[in-house]
Write a protein that holds these residues in place. Structure first.
Motif, short mmCIF file in Angstrom:
data_model
loop_
_atom_site.label_atom_id
_atom_site.label_comp_id
_atom_site.label_asym_id
_atom_site.label_seq_id
_atom_site.Cartn_x
_atom_site.Cartn_y
_atom_site.Cartn_z
N VAL A 1 3.12 9.45 1.14
CA VAL A 1 3.19 10.64 0.30
C VAL A 1 2.42 11.76 1.00
CG1 VAL A 1 2.73 11.68 -1.95
CG2 VAL A 1 3.32 9.24 -1.80
N TYR A 2 3.11 12.86 1.26
CA TYR A 2 2.51 14.00 1.95
C TYR A 2 2.18 15.09 0.93
CZ TYR A 2 3.97 11.80 6.30
OH TYR A 2 4.12 10.92 7.34
N VAL A 3 0.90 15.39 0.82
CA VAL A 3 0.41 16.38 -0.15
C VAL A 3 -0.06 17.62 0.62
CG1 VAL A 3 -1.26 16.82 -2.00
CG2 VAL A 3 -0.29 14.52 -1.71
N PRO B 1 9.78 5.27 3.91
CA PRO B 1 10.18 6.33 2.97
C PRO B 1 9.01 7.26 2.65
CG PRO B 1 10.93 4.18 2.20
CD PRO B 1 10.02 3.92 3.37
N SER B 2 9.33 8.55 2.49
CA SER B 2 8.27 9.52 2.21
C SER B 2 8.62 10.39 1.00
CB SER B 2 8.00 10.41 3.43
OG SER B 2 9.14 11.19 3.75
N TRP B 3 7.57 10.88 0.36
CA TRP B 3 7.67 11.81 -0.77
C TRP B 3 6.76 13.00 -0.45
CZ3 TRP B 3 8.71 6.81 -1.06
CH2 TRP B 3 9.68 6.35 -1.97
N TRP B 4 7.09 14.17 -0.99
CA TRP B 4 6.37 15.40 -0.62
C TRP B 4 6.03 16.24 -1.83
CZ3 TRP B 4 5.52 17.43 4.47
CH2 TRP B 4 5.92 16.56 5.49
N ILE B 5 4.87 16.88 -1.79
CA ILE B 5 4.48 17.85 -2.80
C ILE B 5 3.59 18.91 -2.15
CG2 ILE B 5 2.52 16.44 -3.59
CD1 ILE B 5 3.04 17.63 -6.42
N TYR B 6 3.83 20.17 -2.47
CA TYR B 6 3.01 21.26 -1.93
C TYR B 6 3.16 22.48 -2.83
CZ TYR B 6 7.54 22.67 0.12
OH TYR B 6 8.86 23.02 0.32
N LYS C 1 13.54 13.33 5.71
CA LYS C 1 14.46 12.81 4.68
C LYS C 1 13.68 12.38 3.43
CE LYS C 1 18.11 11.42 7.90
NZ LYS C 1 17.54 12.10 9.06
N SER C 2 12.85 13.30 2.95
CA SER C 2 12.02 13.06 1.77
C SER C 2 12.86 12.53 0.61
CB SER C 2 11.33 14.36 1.36
OG SER C 2 10.69 14.24 0.11
N LYS C 3 12.35 11.51 -0.05
CA LYS C 3 13.02 10.95 -1.23
C LYS C 3 12.97 11.92 -2.40
CE LYS C 3 14.07 6.92 0.52
NZ LYS C 3 15.49 6.50 0.69
N SER C 4 11.90 12.67 -2.49
CA SER C 4 11.74 13.68 -3.53
C SER C 4 10.70 14.69 -3.06
CB SER C 4 11.31 13.05 -4.85
OG SER C 4 11.12 14.03 -5.85
N THR C 5 11.00 15.96 -3.22
CA THR C 5 10.08 17.02 -2.82
C THR C 5 9.77 17.90 -4.03
OG1 THR C 5 10.96 17.06 -0.56
CG2 THR C 5 9.71 18.99 -1.30
N VAL C 6 8.48 18.04 -4.33
CA VAL C 6 8.04 18.84 -5.48
C VAL C 6 7.30 20.06 -4.95
CG1 VAL C 6 6.60 18.89 -7.55
CG2 VAL C 6 7.82 16.79 -6.93
N VAL D 1 0.85 -1.19 0.00
CA VAL D 1 0.00 0.00 0.00
C VAL D 1 0.88 1.24 0.00
CG1 VAL D 1 -1.62 1.38 1.39
CG2 VAL D 1 -1.94 -1.09 1.18
N VAL D 2 0.49 2.23 -0.78
CA VAL D 2 1.06 3.58 -0.68
C VAL D 2 0.01 4.44 -0.01
CG1 VAL D 2 1.86 5.62 -1.92
CG2 VAL D 2 2.55 3.34 -2.70
N LEU D 3 0.37 5.04 1.10
CA LEU D 3 -0.57 5.83 1.90
C LEU D 3 -0.30 7.31 1.65
CD1 LEU D 3 -2.86 5.30 3.88
CD2 LEU D 3 -1.18 5.19 5.73
#
Length: 261
Positions: free
Chosen positions: A113-115, A203-208, A228-233, A87-89
């Motif tokens: 994934v943090y939006v 692991p986490s990814w971010w976009i805002y 320690k975001s893997k990728s931040t957009v 699952v990706v949450l």
């Protein structure tokens, strides 16, 4: 061209192999669970869901009760436990603390994934994180709290202030509909301290958006770096509801997280 029995056998074998390979590829894709935040609902993910489904992802927009971090997280965790496979949450806004708590100890969650979301550390609350950096203007746009039977208060954004505060880059007619349909969050939930955040181990990814007025972009930058975001957009000109105004970049980042090893 006349097909010989041998050629037909080969064609059938190739077709069967292709179908089997395709089925295995679909089965390997994680389920995407999307958790909305305060003043929003599951339909806020519709644009993102459409893109994820087009790319073959099973997607569920969870109903977030917006009553308490612990209780809301338990609701999401129960849903996750019912899903077979990875699952990706994904969490938006207040959905961030909820997924951070819900994912703790869940072996089948491969990514967070943090939006435009909060990711509190132990003892931190959404309200406390908002106040760490300048730029948030949510407070003055809230209406009078609605007392709840048994104690507590529900919070709403004043409808006339909702478009500019919450969804400035969404068409005005749509933002007004969102204002009327907004779901309240309890005051206690926004002030509830986190316990064991899963972003420390998953692991986490971010976009805002850089025009977010609910959560200061500087606060999200701080939280992404801390996790320690893997990728931040960072989406230029995007409001707090970046998943509504910019579903493409959000869906793309979720897929990047889903494909990561």
């Amino acid at each position: 061209m006349k097909k010989t029995p041998e050629l037909l056998k080969i064609l059938v074998l190739v077709a069967a192999t292709y179908a089997s390979t395709s089925a295995l590829a679909d089965a390997a894709k994680p389920t995407i669970v999307l958790v909305h935040g305060a003043f929003a609902g599951s339909s806020s993910w519709n644009g993102v869901i459409k893109l994820l489904q087009k790319d073959g992802y099973t997607t569920i927009a969870a109903a977030n009760p917006l009553r308490s971090v612990k209780g809301d997280a338990a609701s999401v965790a129960s849903l996750v436990k019912s899903i077979k496979g990875p699952v990706v949450l994904v969490g938006h806004s207040y959905g961030g603390p909820v997924i951070s708590e819900a994912a703790y100890g869940q072996a089948n969650i491969k990514a967070l994934v943090y939006v435009a979301a909060f990711a509190p550390d132990t003892g931190e609350s959404a309200v406390a994180l908002t106040g760490k950096f300048p730029g948030a203007t949510l407070g003055p746009t809230l209406g009078a709290p609605v007392p709840l039977e048994g104690g507590g208060k529900d919070l709403y954004i004043q409808q006339d202030k909702f478009p500019a505060q919450f969804a400035a880059d969404v068409p005005l007619a749509q933002a007004r509909l969102m204002a009327a349909a907004q779901r309240p969050v309890t005051e206690a939930a926004l002030n509830e301290p986190a316990t064991d955040p899963a972003w420390k181990t998953i692991p986490s990814w971010w976009i805002y958006g850089d025009k977010d007025l609910n959560i200061p972009p500087a606060a999200m930058k701080f939280m992404a770096e801390r996790a320690k975001s893997k990728s931040t957009v960072v989406v230029k000109g995007a409001s707090h509801v970046v998943m509504i105004s910019n579903p493409g970049p959000v869906a793309n980042l979720i897929e990047v997280a889903a494909k990561a090893h």
